[in-house]
Design an enzyme around this catalytic site. Structure first.
Site, PDB file in Angstrom:
ATOM      1  N   ARG A  95      25.539  56.032  41.565  1.00 27.07           N
ATOM      2  CA  ARG A  95      24.918  56.430  40.499  1.00 27.07           C
ATOM      3  C   ARG A  95      26.127  55.411  39.373  1.00 27.07           C
ATOM      4  NH1 ARG A  95      23.476  59.488  35.948  1.00 27.07           N
ATOM      5  NH2 ARG A  95      25.639  60.044  34.402  1.00 27.07           N
ATOM      6  N   ASP A 119      23.276  60.982  43.079  1.00 24.93           N
ATOM      7  CA  ASP A 119      23.630  62.449  44.083  1.00 24.93           C
ATOM      8  C   ASP A 119      22.292  63.712  42.855  1.00 24.93           C
ATOM      9  OD1 ASP A 119      25.686  61.898  44.973  1.00 24.93           O
ATOM     10  OD2 ASP A 119      27.277  63.147  43.409  1.00 24.93           O
TER      11      ASP A 119
HETATM   12  C1  UD1 Z   1      32.181  61.234  36.955  1.00 19.17           C
HETATM   13  C2  UD1 Z   1      32.108  61.401  38.510  1.00 19.17           C
HETATM   14  C3  UD1 Z   1      31.556  63.116  39.235  1.00 19.17           C
HETATM   15  C4  UD1 Z   1      32.235  63.645  38.475  1.00 19.17           C
HETATM   16  C5  UD1 Z   1      32.248  63.710  37.326  1.00 19.17           C
HETATM   17  C6  UD1 Z   1      32.496  65.441  36.029  1.00 19.17           C
HETATM   18  C7  UD1 Z   1      32.491  58.869  39.464  1.00 19.17           C
HETATM   19  C8  UD1 Z   1      31.527  58.184  40.154  1.00 19.17           C
HETATM   20  N1  UD1 Z   1      32.119  60.665  38.780  1.00 19.17           N
HETATM   21  O1  UD1 Z   1      30.240  61.510  37.110  1.00 19.17           O
HETATM   22  O2  UD1 Z   1      32.254  62.797  40.871  1.00 19.17           O
HETATM   23  O3  UD1 Z   1      31.480  65.100  39.019  1.00 19.17           O
HETATM   24  O4  UD1 Z   1      32.244  62.642  36.277  1.00 19.17           O
HETATM   25  O5  UD1 Z   1      33.829  65.112  36.287  1.00 19.17           O
HETATM   26  O6  UD1 Z   1      33.054  58.925  38.727  1.00 19.17           O
HETATM   27  N2  UD1 Z   1      25.649  63.898  30.232  1.00 19.17           N
HETATM   28  C9  UD1 Z   1      24.901  63.303  29.584  1.00 19.17           C
HETATM   29  N3  UD1 Z   1      25.300  62.070  29.068  1.00 19.17           N
HETATM   30  C10 UD1 Z   1      25.995  61.542  28.874  1.00 19.17           C
HETATM   31  C11 UD1 Z   1      26.540  61.209  29.768  1.00 19.17           C
HETATM   32  C12 UD1 Z   1      26.852  62.630  30.966  1.00 19.17           C
HETATM   33  O7  UD1 Z   1      24.369  64.312  29.313  1.00 19.17           O
HETATM   34  O8  UD1 Z   1      25.940  59.969  28.678  1.00 19.17           O
HETATM   35  C13 UD1 Z   1      25.671  64.805  31.071  1.00 19.17           C
HETATM   36  C14 UD1 Z   1      26.115  64.821  32.896  1.00 19.17           C
HETATM   37  O9  UD1 Z   1      24.431  64.826  32.723  1.00 19.17           O
HETATM   38  C15 UD1 Z   1      26.915  65.674  32.784  1.00 19.17           C
HETATM   39  C16 UD1 Z   1      28.070  65.744  32.293  1.00 19.17           C
HETATM   40  O10 UD1 Z   1      27.443  65.014  31.596  1.00 19.17           O
HETATM   41  O11 UD1 Z   1      25.922  67.156  33.011  1.00 19.17           O
HETATM   42  C17 UD1 Z   1      29.834  65.138  32.779  1.00 19.17           C
HETATM   43  O12 UD1 Z   1      28.947  64.262  32.945  1.00 19.17           O
HETATM   44  P1  UD1 Z   1      29.959  62.893  33.480  1.00 19.17           P
HETATM   45  O13 UD1 Z   1      31.684  63.505  33.243  1.00 19.17           O
HETATM   46  O14 UD1 Z   1      29.729  61.855  32.600  1.00 19.17           O
HETATM   47  O15 UD1 Z   1      29.732  62.706  34.769  1.00 19.17           O
HETATM   48  P2  UD1 Z   1      29.595  61.443  35.712  1.00 19.17           P
HETATM   49  O16 UD1 Z   1      30.832  60.076  35.245  1.00 19.17           O
HETATM   50  O17 UD1 Z   1      28.426  60.978  35.520  1.00 19.17           O
END
Ligand code: UD1
Length: 431
Positions: A95, A119
């Site tokens: 991702r 994941d």
């Molecule tokens: C990153 C990390 C992951 C970690 C997470 C939170 C990487 C490669 N992965 O994932 O290991 O668990 O941060 O610390 O760095 N969301 C939305 N819309 C968006 C973006 C996010 O709804 O546009 C939601 C996601 O579904 C989730 C939450 O926000 O529920 C947190 O996501 P985010 O902080 O963006 O995590 P990642 O960057 O994907």
């Protein structure tokens, strides 16, 4: 046939481990190199599968990527003319491939990135990435499974207020803003140490960024960036994994080349579980109690308790002397592994985003299946305190984020082996 990790328990881990660079930083640092033509070099790169996938993705975009396993460095030569399409086969595998979106649209004024998989831990939307780029003048459409971004006039600075401090959205918008015209402000930004690391590399490439690590990040766009050299910060989630391994097994583990300051609330919780913790200049040592006390944990964005360490809290509570409550606030569906843990005899009751875990004196070995990186590592650690043999399937998930996991555990005294086609040494020898 897929590899399997076979653990014979019970075991008490003792000794020292060294932590490699952070997966969640290096992948974005690699993506960030796309912002500047020429050769950027990244040091302290972990030899894990997600790094190989990102290397392949950058190659497909036209960059030359060379990995030196002896020195743990990656050199990325970015051409003047980049391709701008990130294919489904790679994005599906990881991702974090979505982090090329910001750099590509900033550099090429267009990008096509397949919608990710990754994941199995929740819906993980991209709405904040999308809305943020649109505010900067990028038009975005979904077409045949691809997110298609176009900004023929280039990007212009904008003020964003994120709905939630998303790590990925903060990073993508920060990278895109480095080459936008004018000033971009990201409010309610994620504050993770990896954001600070990425901002540091972008700054050494010539970007103008203030406030990384706080809730307000301000980026003043510049005309171009130059390549740079940067070392990845230590992986706090891997360091935390070893800390929990000591706590769960009642052993004493020294975690070297790590930063205790990035694990504040984690080490506090381990102290509540009965661990003794000493901070050292190059890391820290965790001495676990004979049997841990249960802990109540709510996951939150940094500096709160990291969601990536949540499975280890569940594993610890599973053998604790009492009951502990874990609340998952970041990824709603991050409970898949609890039914696997139940196969080892753990007593877990789920209610929405809460899990109540009643500790038992000892788990008992059984075959289990990992469905994400951290769940996989947590199941192995649970296997260490289970009587008899635990077979952990789905090892490729662990390979995505842990360098030589089995070898490290053997060094700490575990009776563990990897069965299958690939030895860790061979697999991780070359990129
Ligand atoms: C990153 C990390 C992951 C970690 C997470 C939170 C990487 C490669 N992965 O994932 O290991 O668990 O941060 O610390 O760095 N969301 C939305 N819309 C968006 C973006 C996010 O709804 O546009 C939601 C996601 O579904 C989730 C939450 O926000 O529920 C947190 O996501 P985010 O902080 O963006 O995590 P990642 O960057 O994907």
């Amino acid at each position: 046939m897929e590899d399997v990790i076979v653990v014979s328990g019970p075991a008490v881990l003792n000794g020292a481990v060294e932590v490699s660079g952070a997966k969640n930083s290096v992948l974005k640092l690699m993506a960030a190199t796309l912002l500047a033509e020429g050769v950027s070099t990244i040091g302290n790169v972990p030899n894990i599968q997600d790094v190989w996938i990102m290397a392949d993705l950058l190659r497909r975009l036209g960059a030359a990527v060379e990995y030196d396993p002896e020195r743990s460095t990656v050199a990325i030569d970015v051409p003047a003319d980049l391709l701008h399409q990130a294919d489904y086969d790679l994005v599906r595998a990881m991702r974090a491939s979505i982090s090329v979106l910001g750099p590509l649209v900033a550099r090429c004024h267009q990008a096509e990135v397949a919608l990710p998989g990754g994941d199995a831990i929740g819906s993980r939307g991209l709405d904040m990435h999308r809305a943020g780029l649109e505010l900067m003048g990028v038009s975005i459409a979904i077409d045949h499974g691809y997110l298609v971004a176009r900004a023929p006039q280039g990007l212009s600075g904008a003020r964003h207020v994120l709905d939630f401090p998303s790590v990925g959205a903060t990073e993508n918008l920060m990278m895109a803003a480095t080459l936008a015209q004018g000033v971009t402000v990201i409010e309610n930004a994620a504050r993770e140490p990896e954001i600070v690391d990425i901002a540091a590399m972008l700054s050494s490439m010539g970007a103008r960024i203030e406030g990384a690590g706080t809730s307000t990040v301000t980026i003043t766009g510049v005309e171009r960036l130059s390549p740079a050299a940067h070392d990845v910060l230590p992986d706090r989630i891997v360091a935390g994994t070893w800390a929990f391994a000591a706590a769960v097994t009642g052993g004493t583990v020294t975690v070297r080349r790590s930063r205790a300051q990035d694990l504040g609330v984690v080490l506090d919780k381990l102290t509540q579980a009965g661990c003794r913790i000493s901070i050292e200049p190059d890391g820290f040592t965790v001495a676990g109690p004979e049997r841990p006390l249960p802990i109540n944990v709510s996951t939150l964005p940094y500096p709160g308790f990291p969601t990536d360490l949540q499975p280890f809290v569940v594993a610890l509570n599973a053998v604790a002397d009492g009951s502990g409550m874990v609340t998952e606030n970041v990824f709603e569906a991050r409970w898949g592994f609890t039914s696997e843990l139940a196969r080892l005899g753990a007593v877990v009751r789920l209610d929405g985003h809460h899990a109540l875990i009643k500790g038992v004196e000892r788990l008992s070995g059984a075959p289990v299946e990992a469905n994400d990186i951290r769940a996989g590592a947590a199941l192995v650690i649970a296997g260490l305190v289970a009587d008899g043999v635990t077979e952990v399937h789905g090892v490729s998930h662990i390979d995505r984020g842990y360098e030589r996991f089995v070898e490290h555990l053997t060094g700490l005294g575990a009776q563990i082996e990897r069965r299958g086609l690939s030895s860790e040494r061979d697999m991780f020898a070359t990129l």
